[in-house]
Design a protein around this motif. Structure first.
Motif, mmCIF file in Angstrom:
data_model
loop_
_atom_site.group_PDB
_atom_site.id
_atom_site.type_symbol
_atom_site.label_atom_id
_atom_site.label_comp_id
_atom_site.label_asym_id
_atom_site.label_seq_id
_atom_site.Cartn_x
_atom_site.Cartn_y
_atom_site.Cartn_z
ATOM 1 N N GLU A 152 0.718 -1.241 -0.139
ATOM 2 C CA GLU A 152 0.167 -0.043 -0.106
ATOM 3 C C GLU A 152 0.826 1.266 -0.108
ATOM 4 O OE1 GLU A 152 -3.317 2.477 0.188
ATOM 5 O OE2 GLU A 152 -3.100 0.543 -0.557
ATOM 6 N N ALA A 153 1.807 1.115 0.546
ATOM 7 C CA ALA A 153 2.796 2.360 0.767
ATOM 8 C C ALA A 153 3.389 2.716 -0.407
ATOM 9 C CB ALA A 153 3.864 2.137 1.698
ATOM 10 N N ALA A 156 0.954 4.028 -2.884
ATOM 11 C CA ALA A 156 0.676 5.533 -2.618
ATOM 12 C C ALA A 156 2.062 6.285 -3.306
ATOM 13 C CB ALA A 156 0.525 5.909 -1.156
ATOM 14 N N LEU A 157 2.965 5.847 -3.367
ATOM 15 C CA LEU A 157 4.275 6.592 -3.774
ATOM 16 C C LEU A 157 4.424 6.457 -5.155
ATOM 17 C CD1 LEU A 157 6.800 5.280 -1.085
ATOM 18 C CD2 LEU A 157 6.070 7.756 -1.248
ATOM 19 N N TYR A 195 3.654 11.632 -4.901
ATOM 20 C CA TYR A 195 2.900 10.568 -4.536
ATOM 21 C C TYR A 195 1.407 10.865 -4.056
ATOM 22 C CZ TYR A 195 3.529 12.904 0.168
ATOM 23 O OH TYR A 195 3.600 13.903 1.093
ATOM 24 N N ARG A 199 -3.823 9.314 0.161
ATOM 25 C CA ARG A 199 -3.603 7.725 0.237
ATOM 26 C C ARG A 199 -2.412 7.297 1.216
ATOM 27 N NH1 ARG A 199 -3.466 3.305 -4.729
ATOM 28 N NH2 ARG A 199 -3.308 1.448 -3.525
ATOM 29 N N LEU A 200 -1.602 8.194 1.141
ATOM 30 C CA LEU A 200 -0.431 7.769 2.341
ATOM 31 C C LEU A 200 -0.805 8.183 3.435
ATOM 32 C CD1 LEU A 200 2.528 6.698 2.024
ATOM 33 C CD2 LEU A 200 3.391 8.932 1.937
ATOM 34 N N GLU A 201 -1.416 9.468 3.523
ATOM 35 C CA GLU A 201 -1.620 9.790 4.805
ATOM 36 C C GLU A 201 -2.558 8.974 5.555
ATOM 37 O OE1 GLU A 201 -4.140 13.713 7.133
ATOM 38 O OE2 GLU A 201 -4.182 13.370 5.003
ATOM 39 N N MET A 204 -0.451 6.088 7.011
ATOM 40 C CA MET A 204 0.100 6.436 8.004
ATOM 41 C C MET A 204 -0.469 6.652 9.127
ATOM 42 S SD MET A 204 2.901 9.121 6.018
ATOM 43 C CE MET A 204 3.564 9.686 7.325
ATOM 44 N N VAL A 212 7.310 8.866 6.320
ATOM 45 C CA VAL A 212 7.941 7.594 5.804
ATOM 46 C C VAL A 212 9.350 7.936 5.283
ATOM 47 C CG1 VAL A 212 7.753 6.036 3.784
ATOM 48 C CG2 VAL A 212 5.762 6.886 4.792
#
Length: 301
Positions: A152-153, A156-157, A195, A199-201, A204, A212
């Motif tokens: 998932e990370a 998102a990146l 990114y 989605r990354l937030e 996290m 990250v």
């Protein structure tokens, strides 16, 4: 009020907010932080409002500890850290900035910061007219991360899994704050950062991560790093002391470094704010140290 302090809101009763950069002796390099040397009387909402209006990735709020406390004597402070969106338990670059600001007023020496992550000793020295602060982490922890969370990370990146360095596998590392460490296989991969913020937030927040920590190994002891920070309302942090501490712990846990070692981390180059973080590991001491220069940012007014 000194020339480097101003009330953010413009109110005469607002606390003086200092502006310093950390991990660079150049005000245009490193990571800028807000510093409030006397946060007495400020509540959570007031601190968050100041941090949000200032807009730096973090602002530190200090309150002197009583003289009779173990860390008192004018060199001990309770410290809280706020990003523009929320409080964080610990922030390395704002600690460096605060220590340099204090040293300009009371001289170099030892300080003790009582943070929500634990007690952080700080030592400030002067080298050729430049103040440098070294902070010592709380005891670190390094844990595995689920493969689904890594996927998932990467999604998102926008990083293919093949762009990771297999010699430095993903881990979550803590040395005052939690960071997901992902190692890029090339400098070009690290440099190309665009990114999905939301989605990354979301990932996290679910994993309780502060940043990250994206890294590329240039040599055995030299790394280039970047730190997306969407949970703080900031796309990228220019120089991240807490993540540097966590990264030192990560390398030790992997066995990538053994015994005593000194590492050099370059951060901020891709943002036009170059900074240098020096990470020290000492044999027999589980804690990690990070040091860097600091400088006052001249008041825009």
């Amino acid at each position: 009020m000194t020339a480097d302090a101003s009330p953010v809101s413009g109110s005469p009763s607002a606390p003086a907010v200092l502006r310093y950069t950390a991990f660079s002796a150049d005000p245009l390099g490193g990571n800028p932080a807000g510093v409030v040397l006397d946060a007495t009387g400020l509540d959570d909402a007031g601190m968050l409002a100041i941090a949000a209006e200032l807009g730096y990735s973090e602002t530190a709020f200090l309150t002197a500890l009583p003289e009779e406390s173990p860390a008192g004597g004018g060199r001990g402070f309770a410290v809280r850290y706020f990003s523009p969106k929320a409080e964080v338990p610990f922030c390395g670059h704002a600690t460096v900035a605060s220590a340099v600001a204090l040293a300009e007023r009371t001289g170099p020496g030892d300080l003790v910061f009582e943070t929500r992550a634990g007690t952080v000793p700080v030592t400030v020295t002067e080298e050729n007219g430049t103040l440098r602060a070294t902070l010592t982490s709380v005891e670190p922890q390094v844990t595995d991360v689920a493969e689904d969370d890594v996927r998932e990370a990467l999604a998102a990146l926008g990083w293919p899994a093949a762009d990771l360095d297999p010699a430095l596998p993903p881990r979550i590392s803590f040395a005052g704050a939690r960071h997901l460490v992902l190692a890029a296989a090339s400098r070009a991969r690290l440099a190309d950062l665009a990114y999905d913020f939301d989605r990354l937030e979301a990932l996290m927040r679910r994993l309780d991560l502060t940043t990250v920590q994206l890294v590329w190994r240039a040599s055995a002891g030299v790394f280039h790093v970047r730190d997306p920070f969407p949970v703080g309302g900031v796309v990228e942090d220019p120089a991240t002391g807490a993540a540097a501490l966590a990264f030192g712990a990560y390398l030790r846990a992997l066995g990538a470094v053994t015994g005593s070692a000194v590492l050099t981390l370059h951060q901020g180059e891709d943002m036009g704010r170059p900074g240098v973080l020096t990470v020290e590991l000492r044999e027999g001491d589980p804690r990690v140290r990070v040091s860097g220069a600091g400088a006052r940012i001249p008041d825009a007014g």
